[in-house]
Design a protein around this motif. Structure first.
Motif, PDB file in Angstrom:
ATOM      1  N   ALA A   1      11.045  90.437  21.999  1.00  0.00           N
ATOM      2  CA  ALA A   1      12.496  90.428  21.862  1.00  0.00           C
ATOM      3  C   ALA A   1      12.839  89.758  20.533  1.00  0.00           C
ATOM      4  O   ALA A   1      12.100  88.912  20.029  1.00  0.00           O
ATOM      5  N   ARG A   2      13.933  90.184  19.977  1.00  0.00           N
ATOM      6  CA  ARG A   2      14.458  89.558  18.769  1.00  0.00           C
ATOM      7  C   ARG A   2      15.919  89.209  19.015  1.00  0.00           C
ATOM      8  O   ARG A   2      16.690  90.050  19.491  1.00  0.00           O
ATOM      9  N   HIS A   3      16.268  87.973  18.690  1.00  0.00           N
ATOM     10  CA  HIS A   3      17.679  87.612  18.697  1.00  0.00           C
ATOM     11  C   HIS A   3      18.207  87.860  17.297  1.00  0.00           C
ATOM     12  O   HIS A   3      17.873  87.160  16.361  1.00  0.00           O
ATOM     13  N   GLN A   4      19.014  88.903  17.163  1.00  0.00           N
ATOM     14  CA  GLN A   4      19.475  89.342  15.863  1.00  0.00           C
ATOM     15  C   GLN A   4      20.940  88.982  15.668  1.00  0.00           C
ATOM     16  O   GLN A   4      21.767  89.159  16.574  1.00  0.00           O
ATOM     17  N   LYS A   5      21.255  88.487  14.474  1.00  0.00           N
ATOM     18  CA  LYS A   5      22.638  88.193  14.104  1.00  0.00           C
ATOM     19  C   LYS A   5      22.954  88.905  12.805  1.00  0.00           C
ATOM     20  O   LYS A   5      22.175  88.845  11.853  1.00  0.00           O
ATOM     21  N   VAL A   6      24.092  89.581  12.776  1.00  0.00           N
ATOM     22  CA  VAL A   6      24.534  90.318  11.590  1.00  0.00           C
ATOM     23  C   VAL A   6      25.922  89.829  11.207  1.00  0.00           C
ATOM     24  O   VAL A   6      26.831  89.791  12.045  1.00  0.00           O
TER      25      VAL A   6
ATOM     26  N   VAL B   1      40.050  90.164   5.699  1.00  0.00           N
ATOM     27  CA  VAL B   1      39.723  89.688   7.045  1.00  0.00           C
ATOM     28  C   VAL B   1      39.740  90.816   8.064  1.00  0.00           C
ATOM     29  O   VAL B   1      39.140  90.700   9.136  1.00  0.00           O
ATOM     30  N   SER B   2      40.395  91.929   7.741  1.00  0.00           N
ATOM     31  CA  SER B   2      40.437  93.040   8.694  1.00  0.00           C
ATOM     32  C   SER B   2      39.099  93.753   8.798  1.00  0.00           C
ATOM     33  O   SER B   2      38.877  94.510   9.745  1.00  0.00           O
ATOM     34  N   THR B   3      38.226  93.534   7.829  1.00  0.00           N
ATOM     35  CA  THR B   3      36.891  94.148   7.868  1.00  0.00           C
ATOM     36  C   THR B   3      35.810  93.083   7.985  1.00  0.00           C
ATOM     37  O   THR B   3      34.707  93.250   7.477  1.00  0.00           O
ATOM     38  N   ARG B   4      36.147  91.985   8.651  1.00  0.00           N
ATOM     39  CA  ARG B   4      35.165  90.930   8.909  1.00  0.00           C
ATOM     40  C   ARG B   4      34.442  91.254  10.213  1.00  0.00           C
ATOM     41  O   ARG B   4      35.060  91.476  11.244  1.00  0.00           O
ATOM     42  N   TYR B   5      33.096  91.286  10.155  1.00  0.00           N
ATOM     43  CA  TYR B   5      32.301  91.622  11.333  1.00  0.00           C
ATOM     44  C   TYR B   5      31.202  90.588  11.528  1.00  0.00           C
ATOM     45  O   TYR B   5      30.527  90.194  10.572  1.00  0.00           O
ATOM     46  N   THR B   6      31.031  90.157  12.774  1.00  0.00           N
ATOM     47  CA  THR B   6      29.916  89.296  13.153  1.00  0.00           C
ATOM     48  C   THR B   6      29.463  89.716  14.550  1.00  0.00           C
ATOM     49  O   THR B   6      30.299  89.892  15.444  1.00  0.00           O
ATOM     50  N   ASP B   7      28.183  89.877  14.707  1.00  0.00           N
ATOM     51  CA  ASP B   7      27.677  90.241  16.027  1.00  0.00           C
ATOM     52  C   ASP B   7      26.268  89.683  16.167  1.00  0.00           C
ATOM     53  O   ASP B   7      25.550  89.507  15.170  1.00  0.00           O
ATOM     54  N   SER B   8      25.897  89.391  17.387  1.00  0.00           N
ATOM     55  CA  SER B   8      24.534  88.925  17.654  1.00  0.00           C
ATOM     56  C   SER B   8      24.173  89.312  19.075  1.00  0.00           C
ATOM     57  O   SER B   8      25.041  89.409  19.948  1.00  0.00           O
ATOM     58  N   ARG B   9      22.901  89.542  19.296  1.00  0.00           N
ATOM     59  CA  ARG B   9      22.441  89.872  20.643  1.00  0.00           C
ATOM     60  C   ARG B   9      20.924  89.805  20.680  1.00  0.00           C
ATOM     61  O   ARG B   9      20.251  89.857  19.643  1.00  0.00           O
ATOM     62  N   TRP B  10      20.407  89.706  21.899  1.00  0.00           N
ATOM     63  CA  TRP B  10      18.974  89.851  22.124  1.00  0.00           C
ATOM     64  C   TRP B  10      18.656  91.340  22.215  1.00  0.00           C
ATOM     65  O   TRP B  10      19.337  92.078  22.919  1.00  0.00           O
ATOM     66  N   MET B  11      17.619  91.751  21.516  1.00  0.00           N
ATOM     67  CA  MET B  11      17.192  93.148  21.542  1.00  0.00           C
ATOM     68  C   MET B  11      15.764  93.209  22.068  1.00  0.00           C
ATOM     69  O   MET B  11      14.840  92.709  21.419  1.00  0.00           O
ATOM     70  N   PRO B  12      15.574  93.812  23.234  1.00  0.00           N
ATOM     71  CA  PRO B  12      14.226  93.874  23.804  1.00  0.00           C
ATOM     72  C   PRO B  12      13.415  95.015  23.208  1.00  0.00           C
ATOM     73  O   PRO B  12      13.947  96.039  22.782  1.00  0.00           O
ATOM     74  N   THR B  13      12.121  94.836  23.186  1.00  0.00           N
ATOM     75  CA  THR B  13      11.175  95.893  22.834  1.00  0.00           C
ATOM     76  C   THR B  13       9.992  95.778  23.779  1.00  0.00           C
ATOM     77  O   THR B  13       9.486  94.679  24.020  1.00  0.00           O
ATOM     78  N   TYR B  14       9.574  96.908  24.318  1.00  0.00           N
ATOM     79  CA  TYR B  14       8.364  96.890  25.133  1.00  0.00           C
ATOM     80  C   TYR B  14       7.645  98.217  24.955  1.00  0.00           C
ATOM     81  O   TYR B  14       8.255  99.264  24.734  1.00  0.00           O
ATOM     82  N   GLY B  15       6.339  98.136  25.004  1.00  0.00           N
ATOM     83  CA  GLY B  15       5.532  99.330  24.839  1.00  0.00           C
ATOM     84  C   GLY B  15       4.155  99.132  25.427  1.00  0.00           C
ATOM     85  O   GLY B  15       3.687  97.999  25.604  1.00  0.00           O
ATOM     86  N   ILE B  16       3.494 100.236  25.703  1.00  0.00           N
ATOM     87  CA  ILE B  16       2.167 100.167  26.316  1.00  0.00           C
ATOM     88  C   ILE B  16       1.245 101.177  25.656  1.00  0.00           C
ATOM     89  O   ILE B  16       1.671 102.271  25.263  1.00  0.00           O
ATOM     90  N   VAL B  17      -0.009 100.773  25.503  1.00  0.00           N
ATOM     91  CA  VAL B  17      -1.071 101.643  25.005  1.00  0.00           C
ATOM     92  C   VAL B  17      -2.170 101.684  26.059  1.00  0.00           C
ATOM     93  O   VAL B  17      -2.611 100.639  26.544  1.00  0.00           O
TER      94      VAL B  17
END
Length: 742
Positions: free
Chosen positions: A477-482, A496-512
């Motif tokens: 997982a990555r906690h990403q902030k933009v 200020v009308s085009t001010r953007y801030t966002d952050s979230r946890w983004m999961p990743t999972y995979g199998i081989v």
């Protein structure tokens, strides 16, 4: 022989060379660094003589995944089945639940590639696209744009020179396919994939190579590549690369010039490994052909002659970049390694751009101008720790890290449009005076800050292995902030009308799952969070970053590695918020693009002396969730439903050292507008060439002759993602080059 003995990261445990009597002086068995781990192709260089060469080696056993050692290569050292997975380092494709392939400096040399676009055309999953009314190289991977500025350099974002990167400075071009937020979280584009460039460092075998090349119509280039290692154990390395190329292209009056130099310093100790890479590049375009603006017509025009120039002699672009990167790794013990790196770039773009805006099918158009003065300063970094341990019968490979990139953009512009534009014709073009500007934005001689972005994130991953690592489960997982900030380029005040801030946890999972050593079955889910697309120069909000995009991917596939041949088959779905120009020419993220597709890659040497690299991509690029459903169910702009690539090389037995080459590219048709009423025809190009390797004074000399687009096919190659600028493919091009190793 020098090429056979020069691949980094290949350290055989035993190399015995037996030379039959009367051929060459006897050589004692030795340990060195050969160039291609699968030595079949290099052995082919000797198979036609009376020499008997036997090589016994275990090259891949010495490869250590996770660091900066490059993955061993196939195809005479041209293709690597693996590459860099962002902060997870260099990895073999067979061991990870992701799709990645690498092209080496040998392929760059053999195909006489000038830029990264010349290299990635070897993969059907990557579509070459020009920029939004400028000379930038942009790429579509799995149908989603990756800006050339956003390619990573040694795994770090924000370093690659602006718009166009010269390929002669690069050791590896590695293509990661799919959403990559976990691995390359700091990148600002690249939902469909990422291109990573690896710098050149010195090999154990000394290298002094000079080159001269010619490209039609009259471009002459010179290059130098010098590498040395020093110290009792060759622990210190220096690699210097330089290139200068200039002259006219095959387009009438079009001139290009490149000056670039890079130096790579590195240290290889028992526990500590460091590197410092510094570079300078200046790209200049004069009287160069840009795209044709077709936003005002409801048809696609006929393609002009390949040599015809519908640009103007006052059109130019100067792009100068200084860049650098420092990295280090330290082994705390046999199981744990700390790593880190910092890098940045300073770019200055000064240009006078002009694209004809088509008005009718006869080729009549108007042409204005857009002057741009842009200064970009980027800084990026990463740090982390990786290690391995066991818990009972489960093995673990863990990685914890942090990465970030900050960017500051100072942009000012001037333009001539409307009544100040001149009349022209794309089929019968005459020289026109430079139109007088009637609109401007910002302080042109000293641009103010117009935008800032910061992308940062923490990564935590673990690859768990069971059944002797025949099953590998990667969870992370990555906690990403933009953070996005836009400013008035006239006053410097924040919008200020085009001010953007966002952050979230983004999961990743995979199998081989490896039912056999040569087969890997895999699946993954991964996500990305990044700044939205910047509004193009045709939008009323030109340059503004339009929000923050959260994208998701699911993928399943199979990979194979049979030593002599390898390949992969993948099925994927990617969803990404889409930017759309509305009827008022305002650009906003008002839709979603959902691409579903199939990818096939095959490469290797099925018969000694005969090498193949083939790939195919089929995509359903569907638009969904558009405003009021206006474009739901339509295909995304500029994404062909299918692309095919097949390249082959054959060593001609009758003349030792002679190799024939061919590269076939076929692209399907693509829609040029959101409503799917304008379509660009499919096209096919064929490149043919030969190279001849010989020796002069016991040193290698290689001649290369190639003709790109031998049939001189006329075609529109692509259109930008807003459906504005239509670009013409290159005509028949002759390339001749010779390199000599001292």
């Amino acid at each position: 022989m020098r090429q056979f003995l020069s691949t980094p990261g290949f350290k055989p445990t035993l190399l015995a060379i037996f030379v039959s009597a009367g051929c060459l002086p006897a050589m004692a068995a030795t340990t060195t660094t050969p160039a291609t781990p699968r030595a079949a192709s290099d052995a082919a260089a000797a198979k036609q003589s009376d020499q008997t060469m036997t090589v016994v080696a275990t090259p891949e056993d010495d490869f250590k995944p996770g660091g900066n050692d490059l993955v061993p290569a196939y195809l005479d050292g041209q293709v690597a089945h693996g590459g860099r997975l962002g902060m997870l380092g260099e990895q073999k494709a067979m061991d990870v639940p992701f799709n990645i392939i690498g092209f080496t400096s040998k392929m760059i040399q053999d195909q006489q590639a000038h830029t990264i676009a010349d290299v990635v055309k070897n993969d059907a999953g990557v579509q070459n696209v020009q920029g939004y009314g400028n000379f930038a190289e942009t790429y579509r991977i799995r149908g989603f744009d990756l800006d050339g500025d956003d390619m990573t350099f040694g795994g770090l974002s924000g370093i690659v020179p602006r718009q166009v990167m010269d390929a002669s400075l690069i050791d590896r071009v590695e293509i990661f396919k799919g959403a990559n937020g976990l691995l390359n979280g700091a990148a600002t584009t690249g939902v469909g994939g990422m291109i990573n460039l690896e710098p050149k460092h010195a090999d154990d075998v000394p290298l002094t190579r000079i080159g001269v090349d010619y490209t039609s119509d009259s471009q002459i280039g010179t290059s130098a590549d010098i590498g040395r290692r020093f110290g009792d154990n060759n622990q210190f390395g220096v690699r210097l690369n330089a290139v200068h190329r200039e002259g006219e292209t095959g387009v009438d009056g079009e001139k290009k010039r490149t000056t670039a130099v890079a130096i790579g310093l590195d240290y290889r100790g028992d526990r500590l490994r460091t590197s410092l890479d510094l570079g300078y590049q200046k790209k200049t375009f004069h009287d160069a052909r840009l795209g044709v603006n077709v936003s005002g017509v409801d048809f696609i025009p006929s393609v002009p002659s390949n040599s015809h120039n519908y640009s103007q002699n006052w059109v130019f672009s100067n792009i100068e970049t200084k860049y650098g990167m420092a990295k280090a790794e330290y082994d705390l013990n046999n199981y744990w390694t700390v790593y880190g790196g910092v890098g940045g770039q300073h770019s200055h773009e000064l240009g006078d751009y002009a694209s004809p805006s088509l008005t009718d099918a006869n080729g009549d158009a108007t042409i204005g101008r857009l002057d741009t003065n842009r200064i970009i300063n980027n800084f990026s970094g990463l740090a982390g720790i990786r290690g391995s341990f066991d818990t009972g019968f489960v093995s673990h490979k863990v990685n914890f890290g942090y990465s970030a990139v900050t960017s500051r953009n100072n942009t000012a512009w001037r333009m001539a449009y409307g009544d100040n534009a001149e009349n022209t014709n794309i089929y019968n073009t005459s020289n026109l005076p430079n139109p007088t500007n009637n609109l401007s934005g910002g302080h042109y001689s000293d641009p103010l800050t117009s935008g800032r972005t910061r992308t940062q994130g923490y990564l935590l991953s673990d690859t768990l292995g069971v059944l002797d690592d025949s099953v590998l489960l990667t969870v992370g997982a990555r906690h990403q902030k933009v953070v996005v900030r836009n400013y008035s380029n006239a006053t410097g005040a924040e919008d200020v009308s085009t001010r953007y801030t966002d952050s979230r946890w983004m999961p990743t999972y995979g199998i081989v799952y490896k039912p056999w050593q040569s087969i890997s079955l895999y699946a993954n889910h991964t996500e990305s969070l990044q700044p939205g697309d910047a509004a193009p120069n045709t939008a009323t909000n030109y340059g503004a970053t339009t929000g923050i995009a959260h994208s998701r991917q699911n993928e399943v596939g199979i990979k194979a590695d049979f030593d002599r041949v390898g390949g992969s088959l993948a099925l994927f779905e990617i969803k990404k918020p889409a930017g759309i120009l509305d009827s008022n020419n305002y650009y906003s993220m008002s839709g979603e693009q959902r691409n579903r597709g199939i990818e096939l890659n095959v490469f290797g040497e099925p018969v000694l002396g005969f090498r193949l690299n083939g790939s195919a991509t089929w995509i359903d690029p569907n638009m969904t969730k558009t405003e009021d459903g206006a474009y739901d169910g339509k295909d995304a702009i500029g994404v062909p439903r299918y692309n095919y690539v097949l390249s082959a090389e054959y060593d001609i037995k009758q003349l030792e050292g002679l190799t024939a080459t061919a590269l076939l590219n076929h692209s399907g048709s693509q829609w040029a507008d959101s409503a799917n009423t304008k379509k660009i025809d499919s096209f096919t190009t064929l490149d043919l060439g030969v190279r001849y390797r010989t020796k002069i004074n016991q040193n290698d000399m290689v001649w290369r002759v190639g003709v790109d687009n031998v049939t001189n096919e006329k075609y529109w190659s692509n259109i930008d993602g807003t459906g504005t600028y239509l670009y013409q493919g290159e005509g028949r091009t002759l390339k001749v080059g010779v390199t000599y190793d001292f």
